[in-house]
Design a protein around this motif. Sequence first.
Motif, PDB file in Angstrom:
ATOM      1  N   ILE A  86      42.818  34.510  47.638  1.00 44.71           N
ATOM      2  CA  ILE A  86      44.240  34.138  47.694  1.00 44.71           C
ATOM      3  C   ILE A  86      44.591  33.809  49.136  1.00 44.71           C
ATOM      4  O   ILE A  86      44.431  34.640  50.036  1.00 44.71           O
ATOM      5  CB  ILE A  86      45.117  35.292  47.173  1.00 44.71           C
ATOM      6  CG1 ILE A  86      44.747  35.615  45.726  1.00 44.71           C
ATOM      7  CG2 ILE A  86      46.603  34.943  47.299  1.00 44.71           C
ATOM      8  CD1 ILE A  86      45.357  36.899  45.210  1.00 44.71           C
ATOM      9  N   ALA A 145      41.477  36.150  43.501  1.00 46.92           N
ATOM     10  CA  ALA A 145      42.579  35.897  42.581  1.00 46.92           C
ATOM     11  C   ALA A 145      42.210  36.173  41.134  1.00 46.92           C
ATOM     12  O   ALA A 145      43.089  36.434  40.305  1.00 46.92           O
ATOM     13  CB  ALA A 145      43.057  34.450  42.717  1.00 46.92           C
ATOM     14  N   THR A 146      40.928  36.117  40.803  1.00 50.96           N
ATOM     15  CA  THR A 146      40.518  36.317  39.412  1.00 50.96           C
ATOM     16  C   THR A 146      40.394  37.796  39.041  1.00 50.96           C
ATOM     17  O   THR A 146      40.182  38.128  37.876  1.00 50.96           O
ATOM     18  CB  THR A 146      39.173  35.615  39.134  1.00 50.96           C
ATOM     19  OG1 THR A 146      38.130  36.258  39.877  1.00 50.96           O
ATOM     20  CG2 THR A 146      39.246  34.140  39.514  1.00 50.96           C
ATOM     21  N   THR A 202      44.720  29.157  46.455  1.00 52.99           N
ATOM     22  CA  THR A 202      43.502  29.845  46.870  1.00 52.99           C
ATOM     23  C   THR A 202      42.793  29.040  47.956  1.00 52.99           C
ATOM     24  O   THR A 202      43.044  27.842  48.144  1.00 52.99           O
ATOM     25  CB  THR A 202      42.541  30.045  45.683  1.00 52.99           C
ATOM     26  OG1 THR A 202      42.034  28.768  45.274  1.00 52.99           O
ATOM     27  CG2 THR A 202      43.250  30.719  44.520  1.00 52.99           C
ATOM     28  N   THR A 232      42.328  40.128  38.260  1.00 47.88           N
ATOM     29  CA  THR A 232      43.724  40.357  37.891  1.00 47.88           C
ATOM     30  C   THR A 232      44.043  41.828  37.633  1.00 47.88           C
ATOM     31  O   THR A 232      45.103  42.321  38.048  1.00 47.88           O
ATOM     32  CB  THR A 232      44.096  39.521  36.656  1.00 47.88           C
ATOM     33  OG1 THR A 232      43.123  39.750  35.626  1.00 47.88           O
ATOM     34  CG2 THR A 232      44.127  38.041  36.998  1.00 47.88           C
ATOM     35  N   ILE A 246      45.309  31.050  37.645  1.00 48.04           N
ATOM     36  CA  ILE A 246      44.140  30.738  38.476  1.00 48.04           C
ATOM     37  C   ILE A 246      42.859  31.237  37.807  1.00 48.04           C
ATOM     38  O   ILE A 246      41.835  30.525  37.791  1.00 48.04           O
ATOM     39  CB  ILE A 246      44.309  31.370  39.871  1.00 48.04           C
ATOM     40  CG1 ILE A 246      45.439  30.669  40.635  1.00 48.04           C
ATOM     41  CG2 ILE A 246      43.001  31.296  40.666  1.00 48.04           C
ATOM     42  CD1 ILE A 246      45.840  31.363  41.914  1.00 48.04           C
ATOM     43  N   ARG A 247      42.908  32.430  37.267  1.00 49.78           N
ATOM     44  CA  ARG A 247      41.707  32.990  36.619  1.00 49.78           C
ATOM     45  C   ARG A 247      41.221  32.088  35.486  1.00 49.78           C
ATOM     46  O   ARG A 247      40.008  31.834  35.356  1.00 49.78           O
ATOM     47  CB  ARG A 247      42.023  34.394  36.093  1.00 49.78           C
ATOM     48  CG  ARG A 247      40.875  35.039  35.330  1.00 49.78           C
ATOM     49  CD  ARG A 247      41.199  36.483  34.976  1.00 49.78           C
ATOM     50  NE  ARG A 247      40.241  37.034  34.026  1.00 49.78           N
ATOM     51  CZ  ARG A 247      40.244  38.300  33.603  1.00 49.78           C
ATOM     52  NH1 ARG A 247      41.168  39.141  34.052  1.00 49.78           N
ATOM     53  NH2 ARG A 247      39.341  38.716  32.742  1.00 49.78           N
ATOM     54  N   VAL A 304      47.871  41.421  48.108  1.00 49.59           N
ATOM     55  CA  VAL A 304      46.977  40.500  47.390  1.00 49.59           C
ATOM     56  C   VAL A 304      46.332  39.438  48.266  1.00 49.59           C
ATOM     57  O   VAL A 304      45.276  38.914  47.904  1.00 49.59           O
ATOM     58  CB  VAL A 304      47.729  39.819  46.222  1.00 49.59           C
ATOM     59  CG1 VAL A 304      48.298  40.853  45.264  1.00 49.59           C
ATOM     60  CG2 VAL A 304      48.827  38.871  46.717  1.00 49.59           C
ATOM     61  N   LEU A 322      48.270  34.579  39.007  1.00 53.48           N
ATOM     62  CA  LEU A 322      46.864  34.954  39.128  1.00 53.48           C
ATOM     63  C   LEU A 322      46.105  34.677  37.837  1.00 53.48           C
ATOM     64  O   LEU A 322      44.950  34.232  37.868  1.00 53.48           O
ATOM     65  CB  LEU A 322      46.744  36.427  39.522  1.00 53.48           C
ATOM     66  CG  LEU A 322      47.303  36.800  40.906  1.00 53.48           C
ATOM     67  CD1 LEU A 322      47.101  38.290  41.167  1.00 53.48           C
ATOM     68  CD2 LEU A 322      46.659  35.973  42.017  1.00 53.48           C
ATOM     69  N   ILE A 382      50.861  30.184  43.925  1.00 49.98           N
ATOM     70  CA  ILE A 382      49.794  30.842  44.683  1.00 49.98           C
ATOM     71  C   ILE A 382      48.648  29.859  44.847  1.00 49.98           C
ATOM     72  O   ILE A 382      48.163  29.285  43.867  1.00 49.98           O
ATOM     73  CB  ILE A 382      49.308  32.125  43.990  1.00 49.98           C
ATOM     74  CG1 ILE A 382      50.433  33.166  43.949  1.00 49.98           C
ATOM     75  CG2 ILE A 382      48.080  32.686  44.710  1.00 49.98           C
ATOM     76  CD1 ILE A 382      50.032  34.496  43.332  1.00 49.98           C
TER      77      ILE A 382
END
Length: 381
Positions: free
Chosen positions: A4, A71-72, A33, A74, A108-109, A66, A105, A31
């Motif tokens: 992040i 980011a993954t 990355t 969670t 992103i994941r 964070v 998040l 957000i």
Amino acid sequence: MTKIARLHSFIIRYPDPNDFDNLRMTLLLRIDTADGLTGWGEAIAMWPEACRATAQIIHDGLGPVVLGHDATDTDVLWQAMRRHVWWYGEGGIASLAISAVDMALWDIRAQAAGQPLYEVLGGLQHQRLRACASAHVNKATEADCVAEVAGFFAAGFRSTKLGFAKKGMSRIGGDPDTDVNFVAALRRELGPKAEILIDIGNGVRWDVDTAISVTNRMAEQDIGWIEEPLYPTDDAGYRRLKAATCVPVASGEREWTATGYRRLIESGSVDVLGVDPARVEGVTGFLAIDQLAGAGGKIVNAHAWSTALTSAVSLHLSLASANTRLFELKPFPVVVQQGLVEHPIIQIDGWVYPPVGPGLGITIRPDVVQSLTVEDRKSGR
């Protein structure tokens, strides 16, 4: 690792035609990355002071927790955020802030996995969901209100949820006899098969006896459920209502955490749980509540009343849950639904279908975000 790198919040303000163009506010969060992925989340803080407070908690409190992390990851980050706000965060503004970060998040994941969010959540439990037109009853006359709802079904919707005592010109919500007569008129117009859900809401103050009487009178019109006819924390009142009516009872959209929903479930007085991922600590919070609902045999109804962003997250969660059976959409065009994303979520012949593409399956339009923004803030690089 998908680190992040940056948080960018946008407090936006927009007119809502469902409320006679009264201005509403919400907070969007982007957000980014370090490897170029972008996720979006939302906190439905509503009022100016709440939006500003949410932004401050995000940037001054959660950002340091964070930033620089994967980011993954969670679940780990959700727990870390909750630990950070332990002194002030069992509900309220802190839950709103966690919601926005957690939603982004998960977006992103899912993108990092190259899958729609519902696949990352375990896959589809439904191939489609019944489309419910969610609206306020606010026109001048009963005939106008009935005609408007009839128009929803003519447009293809298969269900409607109607909020009483909202801003506007209607007297519905102000008198029990008027309310019952309206529902009867609606049933006569729509016929026996149309699903009618009644949301009493914050503008009505009934005692328990009135709630029991009105609910049972509306039951004669085969309403699908009655939502929050009493103040949400009146557990004793809800138990009396539940014991005295055959109509399913809905509540929950003003809860914040799995703890609050556990109380509702254990009270034995609620059949349908309204859950808003932009309020209940995001996707992770929603999943915890959904698990409780499944164990308790309750229906989950995603409260997707804000922007297309919350609608998208709610749709993925609803499609991946065995406890859902419909999906609410605003039946009126509003900029944060139709304008905010390139391809809005719509009903097709009365159904809402799974989004396609990785992540949330929507593309936010930065120009629309900027045009609606009244205040923004960045953290990170």
